[in-house]
Design a protein around this motif. Structure first.
Motif, PDB file in Angstrom:
ATOM      1  N   PHE A  15      44.439  85.612 108.611  1.00 44.73           N
ATOM      2  CA  PHE A  15      43.258  85.291 107.857  1.00 44.73           C
ATOM      3  C   PHE A  15      42.480  86.956 107.483  1.00 44.73           C
ATOM      4  CE2 PHE A  15      38.419  85.138 107.169  1.00 44.73           C
ATOM      5  CZ  PHE A  15      38.480  84.024 105.938  1.00 44.73           C
ATOM      6  N   GLU A  16      42.286  87.543 108.533  1.00 43.89           N
ATOM      7  CA  GLU A  16      41.787  88.939 108.315  1.00 43.89           C
ATOM      8  C   GLU A  16      42.753  90.123 107.652  1.00 43.89           C
ATOM      9  OE1 GLU A  16      38.790  89.544 109.002  1.00 43.89           O
ATOM     10  OE2 GLU A  16      38.250  87.523 109.758  1.00 43.89           O
ATOM     11  N   VAL A  17      44.016  89.804 108.024  1.00 52.18           N
ATOM     12  CA  VAL A  17      44.849  90.517 107.104  1.00 52.18           C
ATOM     13  C   VAL A  17      44.756  90.304 105.394  1.00 52.18           C
ATOM     14  CG1 VAL A  17      47.308  91.359 106.584  1.00 52.18           C
ATOM     15  CG2 VAL A  17      46.395  91.229 109.012  1.00 52.18           C
ATOM     16  N   THR A  18      44.743  89.123 105.276  1.00 50.05           N
ATOM     17  CA  THR A  18      44.576  88.532 103.735  1.00 50.05           C
ATOM     18  C   THR A  18      43.229  89.121 103.344  1.00 50.05           C
ATOM     19  OG1 THR A  18      46.080  86.622 104.216  1.00 50.05           O
ATOM     20  CG2 THR A  18      44.683  86.468 102.262  1.00 50.05           C
ATOM     21  N   ARG A  19      42.370  88.710 104.008  1.00 49.86           N
ATOM     22  CA  ARG A  19      40.757  89.142 103.594  1.00 49.86           C
ATOM     23  C   ARG A  19      40.952  90.779 103.415  1.00 49.86           C
ATOM     24  NH1 ARG A  19      35.049  89.270 106.142  1.00 49.86           N
ATOM     25  NH2 ARG A  19      36.059  89.724 108.216  1.00 49.86           N
ATOM     26  N   TYR A  20      41.511  91.415 104.147  1.00 48.29           N
ATOM     27  CA  TYR A  20      41.525  93.096 103.952  1.00 48.29           C
ATOM     28  C   TYR A  20      42.399  93.453 102.818  1.00 48.29           C
ATOM     29  CZ  TYR A  20      41.991  97.957 105.012  1.00 48.29           C
ATOM     30  OH  TYR A  20      42.112  99.368 105.101  1.00 48.29           O
ATOM     31  N   ASN A  21      43.531  92.940 102.499  1.00 46.96           N
ATOM     32  CA  ASN A  21      44.371  93.345 101.198  1.00 46.96           C
ATOM     33  C   ASN A  21      43.550  92.860  99.801  1.00 46.96           C
ATOM     34  OD1 ASN A  21      46.723  93.863 102.494  1.00 46.96           O
ATOM     35  ND2 ASN A  21      47.342  91.852 102.449  1.00 46.96           N
ATOM     36  N   LEU A  45      48.522  82.505  99.256  1.00 48.11           N
ATOM     37  CA  LEU A  45      47.421  81.916 100.164  1.00 48.11           C
ATOM     38  C   LEU A  45      46.205  81.832  99.468  1.00 48.11           C
ATOM     39  CD1 LEU A  45      48.195  83.820 103.600  1.00 48.11           C
ATOM     40  CD2 LEU A  45      48.445  81.443 103.174  1.00 48.11           C
ATOM     41  N   LEU A  46      46.041  82.514  98.199  1.00 45.61           N
ATOM     42  CA  LEU A  46      44.894  82.500  97.451  1.00 45.61           C
ATOM     43  C   LEU A  46      44.845  81.353  96.436  1.00 45.61           C
ATOM     44  CD1 LEU A  46      43.867  86.451  97.459  1.00 45.61           C
ATOM     45  CD2 LEU A  46      42.830  84.720  98.496  1.00 45.61           C
ATOM     46  N   ARG A  47      45.801  80.536  96.299  1.00 46.92           N
ATOM     47  CA  ARG A  47      45.989  79.526  95.675  1.00 46.92           C
ATOM     48  C   ARG A  47      44.757  78.251  96.076  1.00 46.92           C
ATOM     49  NH1 ARG A  47      52.473  78.818  94.600  1.00 46.92           N
ATOM     50  NH2 ARG A  47      52.879  80.604  93.610  1.00 46.92           N
ATOM     51  N   HIS A  48      44.390  77.607  95.274  1.00 46.69           N
ATOM     52  CA  HIS A  48      43.584  76.524  95.346  1.00 46.69           C
ATOM     53  C   HIS A  48      44.216  75.135  95.905  1.00 46.69           C
ATOM     54  CE1 HIS A  48      40.439  79.331  94.328  1.00 46.69           C
ATOM     55  NE2 HIS A  48      39.641  78.444  94.958  1.00 46.69           N
ATOM     56  N   GLU A  62      42.037  78.997 103.559  1.00 47.78           N
ATOM     57  CA  GLU A  62      40.894  78.365 104.307  1.00 47.78           C
ATOM     58  C   GLU A  62      41.413  76.686 104.841  1.00 47.78           C
ATOM     59  OE1 GLU A  62      37.121  80.267 102.132  1.00 47.78           O
ATOM     60  OE2 GLU A  62      38.035  78.550 101.089  1.00 47.78           O
ATOM     61  N   TYR A  63      42.200  76.305 104.029  1.00 50.94           N
ATOM     62  CA  TYR A  63      42.842  74.828 104.117  1.00 50.94           C
ATOM     63  C   TYR A  63      43.367  74.978 105.696  1.00 50.94           C
ATOM     64  CZ  TYR A  63      45.695  70.644 103.884  1.00 50.94           C
ATOM     65  OH  TYR A  63      46.130  69.319 104.074  1.00 50.94           O
ATOM     66  N   LYS A  68      36.824  78.659 108.945  1.00 49.39           N
ATOM     67  CA  LYS A  68      36.307  79.981 108.279  1.00 49.39           C
ATOM     68  C   LYS A  68      36.131  79.843 106.633  1.00 49.39           C
ATOM     69  CE  LYS A  68      39.576  82.777 111.255  1.00 49.39           C
ATOM     70  NZ  LYS A  68      38.528  83.410 111.944  1.00 49.39           N
ATOM     71  N   VAL A  69      35.967  78.508 106.354  1.00 51.42           N
ATOM     72  CA  VAL A  69      35.387  78.341 104.898  1.00 51.42           C
ATOM     73  C   VAL A  69      34.133  78.883 104.520  1.00 51.42           C
ATOM     74  CG1 VAL A  69      34.861  76.427 103.276  1.00 51.42           C
ATOM     75  CG2 VAL A  69      36.618  75.897 104.865  1.00 51.42           C
TER      76      VAL A  69
END
Length: 412
Positions: A15-21, A45-48, A62-63, A68-69
């Protein structure tokens, strides 16, 4: 580390690596090191997806991390949080990092879509945007310091809409976004726990400045300060400003003359409205009605040379009597400045008369910058005059009804 704890750790890191990217921000130090080898998987991972019937869509990220939603949204959401229209979520084909000048992208985003290239360039080529970001009280996008123009520069991220315009820009953990709302322009920058949103009118005059304190989720963010500016005609100098300090329950109203000088400042605070009788009291659970009470007024007058000539203060204090009713006490003060004796190129201070509730309390007269007399007036006709020479106290004179009663000289 148990299997369950290991899985939880892997999810947190993912999650944190994706958020950082996608934002340049993360709560774990490993994110920066791992970002380069994992950037390709972030789009997936950013698809809905919709968790269930009637539920709101969430990111796949988040799913798989339901606790972490909201965190991802509140990290990079200057536009998503505060624009009334639906946010534009990144699509799977969206380029998160684009090698382009972010000022050019802002201009493209602020220019009419039907405009020609010459019209886009005509928007001052970014100078208006930089002009709007200038200011001493807010952190804007800063230029690189000499110490940074070497190795290991902070990462830049440009988040692009489908039409090629800038959605958001990130540099060294700071987020920036800009868009049009009708004829107005909105700029947002976010850093640390502060999010600042500025509104500009069609003449690029600041009409509103809002400061928010961020939180882990958008709904928990709070407004700290809102300043509204008013103008007369096409003047670029505000005629007045109203500042609401929401967390402090205070309000400051400033009025300015045509030269931008402050001529009136009104300071107040909010309190719960008093009930006239116990029969009319509202339910204790209902919202309390607030009233604005004045604390201090400051008015100023200037001469033709722009020098301050009169400064008046009105102070209010409040207390309650034994019946619970509010008692108001008022105090007025006035400074009068006389420049008729100033002859040394403005280095010497003007003579001063200080009044309190209409009575003269102090008279100060200058011979030079550090040689002057100061006379204090008390009740019953008693007054004391002190004479200074070259900043040293030389004489003290006691008066009764302006008749000298005693004199004392000092030798140093």
């Amino acid at each position: 580390m148990g299997e369950k704890n290991a899985l939880s750790y892997i999810r947190d890191v993912c999650f944190e690596v994706t958020r950082y990217n996608i934002t340049g921000l993360s709560s774990i130090p490993e994110a920066a090191a791992l970002s380069e080898i994992s950037r390709g998987g972030t789009n997936i991972l950013l698809r809905h997806t919709i968790p269930g019937p009637g539920e709101n869509p969430v990111y796949l990220l988040e799913y798989y991390n339901p606790e972490k939603v909201g965190i991802l949204e509140s990290t990079f959401c200057p536009e998503d949080l505060y624009v009334a229209s639906s946010p534009e979520f990144p699509s799977e084909n969206e380029n998160f990092v684009l090698e382009a000048d972010w000022i050019d992208l802002i201009i493209r985003g602020l220019s009419p879509s039907s405009g020609t290239e010459s019209e886009i360039v005509d928007l001052n080529d970014g100078s208006k945007i930089l002009e709007m970001l200038e200011g001493s009280d807010d952190r804007g996008i800063e230029g690189l310091e000499d110490s940074k123009i070497e190795d290991n520069l902070p990462q830049e991220f440009s988040y692009i809409k489908n039409d090629g315009s800038l959605r958001r820009f990130s540099y060294d953990g700071e987020q920036f976004s800009a868009w049009n709302e009708g004829e107005n322009t909105v700029l947002v920058n976010f850093y640390g726990s502060k999010l600042i949103r500025k509104h500009f009118d069609s003449l690029f005059r600041l009409v509103k400045n809002e400061v928010f304190r961020t939180a882990s989720q958008a709904r928990k963010m709070t407004a700290e300060k809102i300043i509204d500016y008013g103008y007369l005609g096409d003047s670029t100098v505000p005629e007045k400003s109203i500042e609401d300090l929401i967390s402090e329950k205070k309000r400051i109203e400033n009025h300015f003359d045509e030269n931008g000088r402050n001529v009136l400042k009104i300071e107040g605070h909010y309190e719960e409205k008093e009930e006239k009788s116990s029969k009319n009291k509202k339910n204790s659970d209902s919202p309390k009605e607030m009233v604005l009470l004045n604390d201090k007024n400051t008015s100023k007058q200037y001469d033709s040379e722009g020098r301050l000539t009169v400064e008046e203060f009105t102070l209010w204090s409040y207390k309650k009597n034994s019946f619970g009713r509010r008692i108001v006490e008022e105090r007025k003060m006035r400074n009068e400045y006389d420049y008729s004796s100033v002859r040394d190129g403005g280095l010497m201070k003007p003579d001063l008369k200080y009044y309190e509730n209409g009575e003269l309390h102090l008279l100060r007269k200058y011979k030079s910058a550090d040689s002057y007399s100061e006379k204090l007036y008390f009740d019953g006709g008693f007054s004391v005059e002190v004479i200074y020479e070259n900043g040293i106290k030389k004489t003290e004179i006691i008066y009764m009804n302006d008749v000298e009663k005693r004199r004392r000289n000092f030798e140093y």
